[in-house]
Each structure stands twice: as C-alpha cells, then as structure tokens.
Design a protein around this motif. Sequence first.
Motif, short mmCIF file in Angstrom:
data_model
loop_
_atom_site.label_atom_id
_atom_site.label_comp_id
_atom_site.label_asym_id
_atom_site.label_seq_id
_atom_site.Cartn_x
_atom_site.Cartn_y
_atom_site.Cartn_z
N VAL A 56 0.83 -1.20 0.00
CA VAL A 56 0.00 0.00 0.00
C VAL A 56 0.87 1.26 0.00
O VAL A 56 0.53 2.27 -0.63
N SER A 57 2.00 1.21 0.67
CA SER A 57 2.89 2.38 0.68
C SER A 57 3.47 2.62 -0.71
O SER A 57 3.49 3.76 -1.19
N MET A 58 3.94 1.58 -1.38
CA MET A 58 4.50 1.74 -2.72
C MET A 58 3.41 2.15 -3.72
O MET A 58 3.67 2.91 -4.65
N SER A 144 -0.14 3.02 9.02
CA SER A 144 -0.33 4.39 9.51
C SER A 144 -0.71 5.32 8.36
O SER A 144 -0.06 5.34 7.32
N LYS A 145 -1.76 6.10 8.57
CA LYS A 145 -2.16 7.08 7.57
C LYS A 145 -1.08 8.12 7.35
O LYS A 145 -0.95 8.66 6.24
N LEU A 146 -0.28 8.39 8.39
CA LEU A 146 0.79 9.38 8.26
C LEU A 146 1.82 8.97 7.21
O LEU A 146 2.38 9.80 6.52
N VAL A 147 2.06 7.67 7.09
CA VAL A 147 2.98 7.17 6.07
C VAL A 147 2.43 7.48 4.68
O VAL A 147 3.15 7.98 3.80
N LEU A 148 1.16 7.21 4.47
CA LEU A 148 0.56 7.38 3.15
C LEU A 148 0.40 8.85 2.79
O LEU A 148 0.63 9.25 1.64
N TRP A 149 0.02 9.68 3.76
CA TRP A 149 -0.07 11.12 3.49
C TRP A 149 1.31 11.68 3.16
O TRP A 149 1.45 12.56 2.31
N GLU A 150 2.35 11.15 3.82
CA GLU A 150 3.69 11.67 3.52
C GLU A 150 4.16 11.23 2.14
O GLU A 150 4.94 11.93 1.49
N ASN A 151 3.67 10.09 1.67
CA ASN A 151 3.99 9.69 0.30
C ASN A 151 3.44 10.70 -0.70
O ASN A 151 4.05 10.94 -1.75
N THR A 215 8.26 9.89 8.42
CA THR A 215 7.90 8.48 8.57
C THR A 215 8.73 7.64 7.59
O THR A 215 9.27 8.14 6.63
N CYS A 216 8.77 6.34 7.86
CA CYS A 216 9.44 5.40 6.96
C CYS A 216 8.40 4.83 5.99
O CYS A 216 7.30 4.46 6.40
N CYS A 217 8.76 4.75 4.72
CA CYS A 217 7.81 4.26 3.71
C CYS A 217 7.94 2.77 3.44
O CYS A 217 7.24 2.23 2.57
N PHE A 218 8.83 2.07 4.13
CA PHE A 218 9.03 0.62 4.04
C PHE A 218 9.71 0.18 2.74
O PHE A 218 9.71 -1.00 2.41
N TYR A 219 10.27 1.14 2.02
CA TYR A 219 10.97 0.82 0.76
C TYR A 219 12.04 -0.24 0.99
O TYR A 219 12.26 -1.12 0.15
N TYR A 220 12.71 -0.18 2.14
CA TYR A 220 13.82 -1.08 2.44
C TYR A 220 13.36 -2.53 2.61
O TYR A 220 14.18 -3.47 2.57
N GLU A 221 12.04 -2.75 2.77
CA GLU A 221 11.54 -4.11 2.97
C GLU A 221 11.42 -4.89 1.67
O GLU A 221 11.16 -6.09 1.67
N TYR A 230 15.90 9.42 1.67
CA TYR A 230 15.21 10.36 2.54
C TYR A 230 14.71 9.71 3.83
O TYR A 230 13.94 10.31 4.58
N CYS A 231 15.15 8.48 4.10
CA CYS A 231 14.69 7.77 5.29
C CYS A 231 15.03 8.54 6.56
O CYS A 231 16.12 9.08 6.69
N PRO A 232 14.11 8.60 7.50
CA PRO A 232 14.38 9.32 8.75
C PRO A 232 15.35 8.58 9.67
O PRO A 232 15.71 9.09 10.72
#
Length: 236
Positions: A56-58, A144-151, A215-221, A230-232
Amino acid sequence: MHKLPVSIEKELAKYLVTLSNEKIPTVHIDTADDTLETLLHYAKNRIGNGRDRVAVSMLFRRYAFVITAQLFMLSKHRLAWQGDIQDISIIDDPDDKQWLPTFLFRKNDWLNVEEANVEEAFRTILYKFAASLLHPLATKTKTSKLVLWENIWAYTLWMYDGLLKESCIQTSVENDLSILLGDEVWIGIEKRSPFKKYLGEKTVPESVQSYKRVTCCFYYEIDGNDKCAYCPNASC
C-alpha cells in the motif's frame, strides 16, 4: 466546464497523468472493497513483496502523482478536475522495472475556480481523491495514515517549491500553501494538517534543500533495496 488545451495537457503529463486513452488500462481505481483487493494484489505483484503495508505504501508513492497533479492544476491554473475517483485508471507497462505507471483521467472536464472557492476546491481534492482511497486502504492493511499522506507530501513539496519560483503567481501559491498547512481545510479528513507535521518549522525551499521524511515508507523491505535516501533513520 471546458477541455484542457494541449499546452496544459503537457504540463499535466509531467505528473504522469494523461487524458488520452491510447493504451488499455491495467486496473481501474475505486473505493469498493473488491477493487481495494485488486489494487493491493496488483501492487504486490509489481514490487515482488506480499506484505500489505509495503504494497500500500508503494502504491501510494505512485498514486501520489494523481493528487499532486490536481493540486498543481489548482494552484497554477485555478482549474479543478470534474471527474470522480472511479474515472481514474492505471496504465502500466509490465516491462517497466521502476514501476512508474501513467494515470488516465477518463474525463477531460475542468472548471475554473474563483478565489472565493479555492479552499473548498482544495478540500475536495484532499477528501474526494486522497482520503477516500487512503483511509480504507490504511485500515485494511493496518498501515499508519501518516505514512501514506507523507507519500503524497513528498511529491507535493517539490511541486510547490517549483511554483514558488514563478514570480507571477508566487503570492497566490503562498496563500495556497497556507491553506494546505492549516487545519481548517482538513476538517472531516484528519484532526490536523499532516502536511504541516512533515514541514515542521521549515519553509518549503528549506525543506527541499535538506529533505528528510518524518515516517518510513518501508521501501527497504523490498528485496534488494536499502533504506531510501530520505529515510528518517528511525526504527522501522
């Protein structure tokens, strides 16, 4: 309502949005539960990862262009798209390893927005085209909605940094940013502006100059990937 001239269509294309249906869509956007399942399945296949939160993040890192494109059209041209979320389709090339699909707006209907109606036009974009998809997908995937809004914000930030450099519209763009960073336009969507949370005390140009996510977008997974630039660097 009117159609976009070709010159503005070309501007829209910079945000991976097209009004031309030359290719068969890969999948349609909708908020119905079966469509949400289809979108998640599609994203998982494209990234080669079966985790819900990663998919969902990607997906939202791509869908963010739909929102940024509409914010651009409103702030640059005072135009609001008159379609619905169901009028959006994804056109994808399976050979594109980077997975940068184009989003098809199946209606080419745009309305001029008067200054008195700008805030409501922003709220429509945030609610109708962002939250209506973001909220159910966040709930469904326990993300977290914060992850998706930050995307979404990650692209929106760079777009507004560019518009602020156009002297003829700088003042109106600054006013638009004030709306998006304020809480009032988010009533009924979020308790407060997530965009303000990401920007913090920096200006838009300052944030672009030293950009880091909150937030972290989980790209590393995703297999073969490290943390994005841009990872925090927080615990993910």
